[in-house]
Design a protein around this motif. Sequence first.
Motif, PDB file in Angstrom:
ATOM      1  N   GLY A 196      12.801   1.973  -6.375  1.00 47.06           N
ATOM      2  CA  GLY A 196      11.885   2.014  -7.508  1.00 47.06           C
ATOM      3  C   GLY A 196      10.646   1.157  -7.372  1.00 47.06           C
ATOM      4  N   ALA A 197      10.459   0.486  -6.226  1.00 48.62           N
ATOM      5  CA  ALA A 197       9.321  -0.413  -6.063  1.00 48.62           C
ATOM      6  C   ALA A 197       8.018   0.363  -5.871  1.00 48.62           C
ATOM      7  CB  ALA A 197       9.541  -1.342  -4.871  1.00 48.62           C
ATOM      8  N   ASP A 198       6.935  -0.172  -6.445  1.00 49.43           N
ATOM      9  CA  ASP A 198       5.607   0.424  -6.313  1.00 49.43           C
ATOM     10  C   ASP A 198       4.886  -0.066  -5.061  1.00 49.43           C
ATOM     11  OD1 ASP A 198       5.830   1.684  -8.902  1.00 49.43           O
ATOM     12  OD2 ASP A 198       5.440  -0.298  -9.777  1.00 49.43           O
ATOM     13  N   ILE A 199       5.093  -1.324  -4.711  1.00 49.70           N
ATOM     14  CA  ILE A 199       4.524  -1.918  -3.498  1.00 49.70           C
ATOM     15  C   ILE A 199       5.657  -2.589  -2.743  1.00 49.70           C
ATOM     16  CG2 ILE A 199       2.981  -3.690  -2.569  1.00 49.70           C
ATOM     17  CD1 ILE A 199       1.113  -3.184  -4.918  1.00 49.70           C
ATOM     18  N   ILE A 200       5.757  -2.294  -1.455  1.00 45.24           N
ATOM     19  CA  ILE A 200       6.816  -2.837  -0.608  1.00 45.24           C
ATOM     20  C   ILE A 200       6.168  -3.614   0.535  1.00 45.24           C
ATOM     21  CG2 ILE A 200       8.771  -2.277   0.889  1.00 45.24           C
ATOM     22  CD1 ILE A 200       8.928   0.413  -0.746  1.00 45.24           C
ATOM     23  N   VAL A 201       6.528  -4.864   0.674  1.00 45.49           N
ATOM     24  CA  VAL A 201       6.006  -5.714   1.750  1.00 45.49           C
ATOM     25  C   VAL A 201       7.122  -5.964   2.755  1.00 45.49           C
ATOM     26  CG1 VAL A 201       5.069  -7.976   2.333  1.00 45.49           C
ATOM     27  CG2 VAL A 201       4.319  -6.823   0.238  1.00 45.49           C
ATOM     28  N   LEU A 202       6.881  -5.570   4.001  1.00 47.30           N
ATOM     29  CA  LEU A 202       7.811  -5.848   5.092  1.00 47.30           C
ATOM     30  C   LEU A 202       7.197  -6.944   5.942  1.00 47.30           C
ATOM     31  CD1 LEU A 202       8.697  -2.177   6.158  1.00 47.30           C
ATOM     32  CD2 LEU A 202       9.721  -3.574   4.341  1.00 47.30           C
ATOM     33  N   ALA A 203       7.819  -8.110   5.960  1.00 44.40           N
ATOM     34  CA  ALA A 203       7.275  -9.260   6.690  1.00 44.40           C
ATOM     35  C   ALA A 203       8.426  -9.978   7.373  1.00 44.40           C
ATOM     36  CB  ALA A 203       6.520 -10.193   5.751  1.00 44.40           C
ATOM     37  N   THR A 204       8.917  -9.376   8.451  1.00 42.64           N
ATOM     38  CA  THR A 204      10.072  -9.917   9.162  1.00 42.64           C
ATOM     39  C   THR A 204       9.750 -10.001  10.649  1.00 42.64           C
ATOM     40  OG1 THR A 204      11.167  -7.836   9.793  1.00 42.64           O
ATOM     41  CG2 THR A 204      11.476  -8.584   7.525  1.00 42.64           C
ATOM     42  N   ARG A 205      10.718 -10.514  11.408  1.00 45.88           N
ATOM     43  CA  ARG A 205      10.609 -10.482  12.868  1.00 45.88           C
ATOM     44  C   ARG A 205      11.570  -9.452  13.458  1.00 45.88           C
ATOM     45  NH1 ARG A 205      10.970 -16.279  12.244  1.00 45.88           N
ATOM     46  NH2 ARG A 205       8.904 -17.229  12.288  1.00 45.88           N
ATOM     47  N   SER A 206      12.103  -8.591  12.625  1.00 41.04           N
ATOM     48  CA  SER A 206      13.141  -7.668  13.063  1.00 41.04           C
ATOM     49  C   SER A 206      12.593  -6.609  14.019  1.00 41.04           C
ATOM     50  CB  SER A 206      13.771  -6.971  11.864  1.00 41.04           C
ATOM     51  OG  SER A 206      14.703  -5.990  12.298  1.00 41.04           O
ATOM     52  N   PRO A 207      13.273  -6.371  15.145  1.00 37.92           N
ATOM     53  CA  PRO A 207      12.853  -5.302  16.059  1.00 37.92           C
ATOM     54  C   PRO A 207      13.383  -3.933  15.642  1.00 37.92           C
ATOM     55  CG  PRO A 207      14.716  -6.460  17.005  1.00 37.92           C
ATOM     56  CD  PRO A 207      14.384  -7.163  15.718  1.00 37.92           C
ATOM     57  N   ARG A 208      14.166  -3.910  14.554  1.00 40.38           N
ATOM     58  CA  ARG A 208      14.736  -2.658  14.049  1.00 40.38           C
ATOM     59  C   ARG A 208      14.321  -2.475  12.588  1.00 40.38           C
ATOM     60  NH1 ARG A 208      18.466  -5.393  16.716  1.00 40.38           N
ATOM     61  NH2 ARG A 208      19.359  -6.232  14.785  1.00 40.38           N
ATOM     62  N   PRO A 209      14.233  -1.224  12.134  1.00 35.75           N
ATOM     63  CA  PRO A 209      13.821  -0.993  10.746  1.00 35.75           C
ATOM     64  C   PRO A 209      14.703  -1.740   9.747  1.00 35.75           C
ATOM     65  CG  PRO A 209      13.739   1.060  11.968  1.00 35.75           C
ATOM     66  CD  PRO A 209      14.365   0.048  12.885  1.00 35.75           C
ATOM     67  N   VAL A 210      14.063  -2.346   8.770  1.00 36.01           N
ATOM     68  CA  VAL A 210      14.779  -3.144   7.770  1.00 36.01           C
ATOM     69  C   VAL A 210      14.965  -2.390   6.467  1.00 36.01           C
ATOM     70  CG1 VAL A 210      14.087  -5.358   8.755  1.00 36.01           C
ATOM     71  CG2 VAL A 210      12.613  -4.250   7.061  1.00 36.01           C
ATOM     72  N   ILE A 211      14.367  -1.206   6.365  1.00 39.03           N
ATOM     73  CA  ILE A 211      14.590  -0.344   5.211  1.00 39.03           C
ATOM     74  C   ILE A 211      14.802   1.080   5.725  1.00 39.03           C
ATOM     75  CG2 ILE A 211      13.181  -1.761   3.679  1.00 39.03           C
ATOM     76  CD1 ILE A 211      10.990   0.409   3.903  1.00 39.03           C
ATOM     77  N   GLU A 212      15.204   1.968   4.834  1.00 36.33           N
ATOM     78  CA  GLU A 212      15.311   3.383   5.160  1.00 36.33           C
ATOM     79  C   GLU A 212      14.266   4.168   4.374  1.00 36.33           C
ATOM     80  OE1 GLU A 212      19.227   4.960   4.751  1.00 36.33           O
ATOM     81  OE2 GLU A 212      20.177   3.243   5.787  1.00 36.33           O
ATOM     82  N   THR A 213      13.717   5.182   5.015  1.00 37.29           N
ATOM     83  CA  THR A 213      12.667   5.977   4.378  1.00 37.29           C
ATOM     84  C   THR A 213      13.141   6.586   3.063  1.00 37.29           C
ATOM     85  OG1 THR A 213      11.645   6.436   6.506  1.00 37.29           O
ATOM     86  CG2 THR A 213      11.137   7.951   4.716  1.00 37.29           C
ATOM     87  N   ALA A 214      14.393   6.996   3.002  1.00 37.84           N
ATOM     88  CA  ALA A 214      14.921   7.629   1.789  1.00 37.84           C
ATOM     89  C   ALA A 214      14.889   6.693   0.591  1.00 37.84           C
ATOM     90  CB  ALA A 214      16.345   8.120   2.038  1.00 37.84           C
ATOM     91  N   TRP A 215      14.837   5.381   0.824  1.00 37.41           N
ATOM     92  CA  TRP A 215      14.808   4.436  -0.288  1.00 37.41           C
ATOM     93  C   TRP A 215      13.440   4.361  -0.960  1.00 37.41           C
ATOM     94  CZ3 TRP A 215      17.121  -0.363   2.692  1.00 37.41           C
ATOM     95  CH2 TRP A 215      18.413  -0.051   3.122  1.00 37.41           C
ATOM     96  N   VAL A 216      12.404   4.786  -0.269  1.00 36.93           N
ATOM     97  CA  VAL A 216      11.026   4.608  -0.743  1.00 36.93           C
ATOM     98  C   VAL A 216      10.677   5.726  -1.714  1.00 36.93           C
ATOM     99  CG1 VAL A 216       8.610   4.427  -0.053  1.00 36.93           C
ATOM    100  CG2 VAL A 216      10.413   3.488   1.435  1.00 36.93           C
ATOM    101  N   GLN A 217      10.349   5.365  -2.940  1.00 39.37           N
ATOM    102  CA  GLN A 217      10.061   6.377  -3.946  1.00 39.37           C
ATOM    103  C   GLN A 217       8.671   6.974  -3.758  1.00 39.37           C
ATOM    104  OE1 GLN A 217       9.814   4.942  -7.974  1.00 39.37           O
ATOM    105  NE2 GLN A 217       8.031   3.647  -7.586  1.00 39.37           N
ATOM    106  N   GLU A 218       8.478   8.167  -4.303  1.00 38.75           N
ATOM    107  CA  GLU A 218       7.148   8.772  -4.292  1.00 38.75           C
ATOM    108  C   GLU A 218       6.163   7.855  -5.013  1.00 38.75           C
ATOM    109  OE1 GLU A 218       7.123  12.669  -5.912  1.00 38.75           O
ATOM    110  OE2 GLU A 218       8.018  13.592  -4.132  1.00 38.75           O
TER     111      GLU A 218
END
Length: 324
Positions: A182-204
């Motif tokens: 349900g987030a309107d703005i998503i900030v990804l700020a990690t050192r992870s070499p692998r995705p930390v979220i899934e595309t299906a979680w991101v709302q329109e």
Amino acid sequence: MAKFLFDDDVAAGLTPELAVDAARQAVVDAYEGRLQAPPRLIAELGDGELVFTAGGYPGGTRGVRIYQTELLGSDQAVLVWDGQGRLAGCIVGVELGIRRTGALGAVGADALGRPDAELVAVIGSGRQAGAQLWALTSVRAAKEVRVYSPTEAHRGAFAGRARRELGLEAVAVASALEAVAGADIIVLATRSPRPVIETAWVQEGAHVNTVGPKTVSAHETPDDLAARAAAVASDSPAQAATYEEPFFTDREPKHLGGILCGDLAGRTSDSDITLYASTGLAGSEVVTAAALLNRLRAGRRAPSASPFGQATSGRWPLERERRA
């Protein structure tokens, strides 16, 4: 006489508004060819290297940033000269670069995010995450901030500081899914070499900033999110093209400056998903440093309190740790 500034001076004098205005100017000027920002130069020094990024305006302000890559917590130096060739100032430490990156992220969110965006998700609890949130306060009025990082104590401390120092309704949550849903703005700020979220979680309608790893072999952002997005932008597509490895997506990012100028399409509807991929435009730290030096030279200091909280709000995210 040249001014010498350090991290405490940056934290006290650089407001989110000043940083974001400087970042926006740098991105637009780079796109339109006024700001000259050549590729990074690297000097190999045996067991390490020095990296030089330069930027400036013909006949005007020019400067250079110098930093080491082997020692992640080492100081950086940004030197600025005026149009007459006089050294205007030198800023030493790590705070300017981190806040500059945060300001570029806020410009991306402002250009591509929905104007009514009010629910923010932050994945990561380090200094880069803090700088993104600090700068974002100048372009969006967040009603709620959800924070997730794998260590419970870290995400709790981050949310607590956001409440105290930025005046935000920030909460630590137990999973990335809980943060992003349900987030309107998503900030990804990690050192992870692998995705930390899934595309299906991101709302329109959501906008995503990615600050961490962005190459084919190491990326915090799902590559299918980039494929799904209506617009993918970067502050410097040219720098992205010079990475030793290809960018994590086959899509060529649009220049954020072109979107700001109206030459390139960004968000076209409230249902679009948009993505900003930070590269750290070379020269933007010089523009930011010059803006801070000019403010201090004119005798204008940051207000003792900000609209986002207490007098200490200007210090966010100043805490010494390893550079992201």
